[in-house]
Design a protein around this motif. Structure first.
Motif, PDB file in Angstrom:
ATOM      1  N   VAL A   2      27.585  11.340  42.499  1.00  0.00           N
ATOM      2  CA  VAL A   2      28.063  10.458  42.639  1.00  0.00           C
ATOM      3  C   VAL A   2      29.058  10.054  42.967  1.00  0.00           C
ATOM      4  O   VAL A   2      30.428  10.573  42.007  1.00  0.00           O
ATOM      5  N   TYR A   3      30.310   9.998  44.207  1.00  0.00           N
ATOM      6  CA  TYR A   3      32.265  10.616  44.245  1.00  0.00           C
ATOM      7  C   TYR A   3      31.736   8.448  44.421  1.00  0.00           C
ATOM      8  O   TYR A   3      31.174   8.168  45.407  1.00  0.00           O
ATOM      9  N   GLU A   4      33.184   9.061  43.483  1.00  0.00           N
ATOM     10  CA  GLU A   4      34.045   7.339  43.685  1.00  0.00           C
ATOM     11  C   GLU A   4      33.815   6.343  45.663  1.00  0.00           C
ATOM     12  O   GLU A   4      34.039   5.765  45.805  1.00  0.00           O
ATOM     13  N   LYS A   5      34.876   7.230  46.474  1.00  0.00           N
ATOM     14  CA  LYS A   5      34.883   7.195  46.674  1.00  0.00           C
ATOM     15  C   LYS A   5      33.971   6.361  48.289  1.00  0.00           C
ATOM     16  O   LYS A   5      34.608   5.822  49.028  1.00  0.00           O
ATOM     17  N   ASN A   6      32.820   6.871  48.114  1.00  0.00           N
ATOM     18  CA  ASN A   6      31.227   6.786  48.423  1.00  0.00           C
ATOM     19  C   ASN A   6      31.189   5.360  47.871  1.00  0.00           C
ATOM     20  O   ASN A   6      30.496   4.522  49.246  1.00  0.00           O
ATOM     21  N   VAL A   7      31.185   4.720  47.074  1.00  0.00           N
ATOM     22  CA  VAL A   7      30.753   4.019  46.643  1.00  0.00           C
ATOM     23  C   VAL A   7      31.906   2.863  46.551  1.00  0.00           C
ATOM     24  O   VAL A   7      31.131   1.552  46.569  1.00  0.00           O
ATOM     25  N   GLN A  35      24.446  -3.366  44.816  1.00  0.00           N
ATOM     26  CA  GLN A  35      26.034  -3.203  45.495  1.00  0.00           C
ATOM     27  C   GLN A  35      26.398  -4.797  45.668  1.00  0.00           C
ATOM     28  O   GLN A  35      27.552  -5.172  46.008  1.00  0.00           O
ATOM     29  N   ARG A  36      25.573  -5.255  46.863  1.00  0.00           N
ATOM     30  CA  ARG A  36      25.418  -7.152  46.936  1.00  0.00           C
ATOM     31  C   ARG A  36      25.247  -7.752  47.057  1.00  0.00           C
ATOM     32  O   ARG A  36      26.836  -8.743  46.647  1.00  0.00           O
ATOM     33  N   GLU A  37      25.232  -7.645  45.404  1.00  0.00           N
ATOM     34  CA  GLU A  37      25.049  -8.812  43.574  1.00  0.00           C
ATOM     35  C   GLU A  37      26.566  -8.500  43.286  1.00  0.00           C
ATOM     36  O   GLU A  37      27.354  -9.622  43.305  1.00  0.00           O
ATOM     37  N   LEU A  38      27.497  -7.348  43.154  1.00  0.00           N
ATOM     38  CA  LEU A  38      28.525  -7.899  42.752  1.00  0.00           C
ATOM     39  C   LEU A  38      29.688  -8.200  43.355  1.00  0.00           C
ATOM     40  O   LEU A  38      30.449  -8.794  43.232  1.00  0.00           O
ATOM     41  N   ALA A  39      29.165  -7.431  45.045  1.00  0.00           N
ATOM     42  CA  ALA A  39      30.107  -8.489  46.229  1.00  0.00           C
ATOM     43  C   ALA A  39      29.999  -9.624  46.309  1.00  0.00           C
ATOM     44  O   ALA A  39      31.129 -10.281  46.700  1.00  0.00           O
ATOM     45  N   GLN A  97      23.767   4.830  38.954  1.00  0.00           N
ATOM     46  CA  GLN A  97      22.540   4.862  39.949  1.00  0.00           C
ATOM     47  C   GLN A  97      22.529   2.844  39.849  1.00  0.00           C
ATOM     48  O   GLN A  97      22.060   3.004  41.261  1.00  0.00           O
ATOM     49  N   TYR A  98      23.152   2.283  38.747  1.00  0.00           N
ATOM     50  CA  TYR A  98      23.195   0.797  39.389  1.00  0.00           C
ATOM     51  C   TYR A  98      24.144   0.685  40.056  1.00  0.00           C
ATOM     52  O   TYR A  98      23.793   0.175  41.314  1.00  0.00           O
ATOM     53  N   MET A  99      25.586   1.344  39.975  1.00  0.00           N
ATOM     54  CA  MET A  99      26.488   1.213  41.333  1.00  0.00           C
ATOM     55  C   MET A  99      26.049   1.541  43.178  1.00  0.00           C
ATOM     56  O   MET A  99      26.963   1.285  43.804  1.00  0.00           O
ATOM     57  N   THR A 100      24.856   2.572  42.928  1.00  0.00           N
ATOM     58  CA  THR A 100      24.655   2.880  44.591  1.00  0.00           C
ATOM     59  C   THR A 100      23.343   2.326  44.746  1.00  0.00           C
ATOM     60  O   THR A 100      23.002   2.528  45.439  1.00  0.00           O
ATOM     61  N   ASP A 101      23.013   1.691  43.957  1.00  0.00           N
ATOM     62  CA  ASP A 101      22.065   0.439  44.295  1.00  0.00           C
ATOM     63  C   ASP A 101      22.143  -0.431  45.736  1.00  0.00           C
ATOM     64  O   ASP A 101      23.367  -0.895  45.307  1.00  0.00           O
ATOM     65  N   GLY A 102      21.753  -0.342  46.137  1.00  0.00           N
ATOM     66  CA  GLY A 102      22.325  -1.089  47.634  1.00  0.00           C
ATOM     67  C   GLY A 102      22.613  -2.579  47.525  1.00  0.00           C
ATOM     68  O   GLY A 102      23.010  -3.795  47.659  1.00  0.00           O
TER      69      GLY A 102
END
Length: 422
Positions: free
Chosen positions: A210-215, A396-400, A388-393
């Protein structure tokens, strides 16, 4: 550093009786009633104020939360601030907030730093205002919003319409019925790192890299869409995998005449920690001097990105003094803390990790954004489960969506504030 309002009061009070250990009381006005609240010099410097007296003068109360009388709650209206004697932290709606100085007992009374009354309470929607010119604390009538009693709800519940009256409530806001004035507001969304600056990488102990810039880019784009659905105009500092200088992101926001600046990041554990791979949780920062070792760690980690900027002016690596001397930015710091508190409150409803609280640090990315600005660490990429949580689509939508709700909630509160509402 003591804020200008508190400093003005300190000068007035200290000048009145320079040779006497005690200080004159603080004037507190609630409606047509005026009361005087005892103050004293804080053992750590500055001014302390009697907690029970200021609560009563504002129409609230101080409640003991333990038999040993070490833990208390200061209540004003629907706002509650949990305090502990000997601690320089307050807990508000489950989030930990640093105080200017510690809470202490003297002569059977509880004292808190003056800034709790003059700075913190005015930010919490308690209808409290501090007038530094008159050294007067005031409370105005607030509007009570009728609500159903809270009930357990599924993770993806349809948001309730209406505006809760305190940050402790759910911050979700329905996209419908947005104020037309919100369409005039501009939120600048900043995806941290980018280009040859990968940011953090993880997780510790193996697993998909996992790379921060992509997340941060993925969540920022979803946040853009969520805000636009709610009627807010969004400006992005980057929409592709490119490097934007730390000190260039704020000017982008300023040029766009932004009202808010929200920078998205992913946290990383200190490898010297015991079992660093287990570190979890989310936290939101605003710009102020770091008070803890962990706040300094995060600032150093995020500010390190300047090394990727070949033409960066490293003479600006200590900009906090400039910001703290600027009166307008000082007001932005207060509003930034309010926004950070709403974000933390919202993320608690969806994030599987613990809330690490609202924090402060000298973060370079926030320095040149002359507006309320926060940096959100949405989780630890060094933790396998959170990576794993932060790379799940879907997550990510829930966080946003949750971040967008908090931003809109802040803007709606601001509209009522400048419009003269409760």
């Amino acid at each position: 550093m003591m804020p200008l309002g508190a400093l003005a009061l300190a000068l007035q009070l200290s000048a009145a009786v320079p040779a006497v250990p005690s200080l004159p009381p603080l004037a507190v006005r609630a409606g047509n009633r005026m009361q005087s609240v005892p103050t004293m010099r804080h053992p750590d410097g500055g001014i302390a104020i009697r907690a029970d007296a200021v609560a009563e003068a504002l129409g609230g109360q101080l409640v003991s939360l333990s038999n040993g009388r070490a833990r208390y709650r200061l209540e004003v209206g629907t706002t509650g601030v949990d305090l502990e004697a000997g601690s320089a932290l307050a807990v508000i709606a489950g989030d930990t907030v640093p105080l200017r100085a510690g809470v202490f007992r003297r002569g059977g009374r509880l004292y808190v730093p003056l800034a709790l009354a003059t700075e913190l309470l005015p930010r919490l929607g308690a209808g409290v205002l501090f007038d530094p010119d008159k050294a007067e604390l005031r409370r105005f009538a607030t509007v009570t919003v009728a609500r159903r009693a809270p009930a357990p709800r599924p993770r993806a519940e349809t948001p309730r319409p209406g505006l809760p009256a305190s940050p402790a409530d759910n911050v979700r806001s329905a996209p419908a019925n947005r104020s037309a004035s919100l369409r005039q507001r501009v939120v600048v969304v900043d995806a941290g790192h980018g280009g040859r600056d990968n940011g953090m990488s993880g997780p510790i102990g193996g697993g998909p890299r996992v790379y921060e810039k992509n997340v941060t880019l993925a969540v920022s784009k979803l946040l853009q869409s969520a805000l636009e659905e709610r009627g807010v105009r969004v400006v992005m500092t980057r929409t592709t995998d490119t490097l934007i200088g730390l000190y260039d992101r704020g000017p982008i926001a300023n040029a766009a005449k932004g009202d808010l600046f929200v920078s998205i990041h992913v946290n990383a554990a200190n490898p010297r920690w015991q079992n660093p791979g287990s570190a979890r949780g989310f936290e939101t920062y605003f710009l102020a001097e770091a008070k803890t070792e962990d706040e300094r760690r995060v600032a150093a980690m995020e500010n390190e990105a300047v090394k990727f900027e070949t033409d960066a002016d490293v003479s600006r690596d200590d900009p906090l003094g400039f910001i703290m001397r600027d009166m307008a930015q000082n007001e932005h710091l207060r509003e930034s803390m309010r926004l950070a508190t709403l974000i933390q409150t919202g993320l608690r409803t969806v994030h599987p990790g613990p809330s690490r609280g609202v924090k402060q640090a000298g973060l370079a990315v926030l320095v040149t954004a002359f507006m309320p600005a926060v940096l959100v660490e949405i989780g630890f990429g060094t933790n396998r489960a959170e990576a794993q949580y932060m790379t799940d689509g879907d997550r990510q939508r829930e966080l946003a969506s949750t971040l967008a709700d908090a931003v809109v909630r802040y803007l709606e509160q601001y509209e009522r504030k400048v419009g003269g509402g409760g």
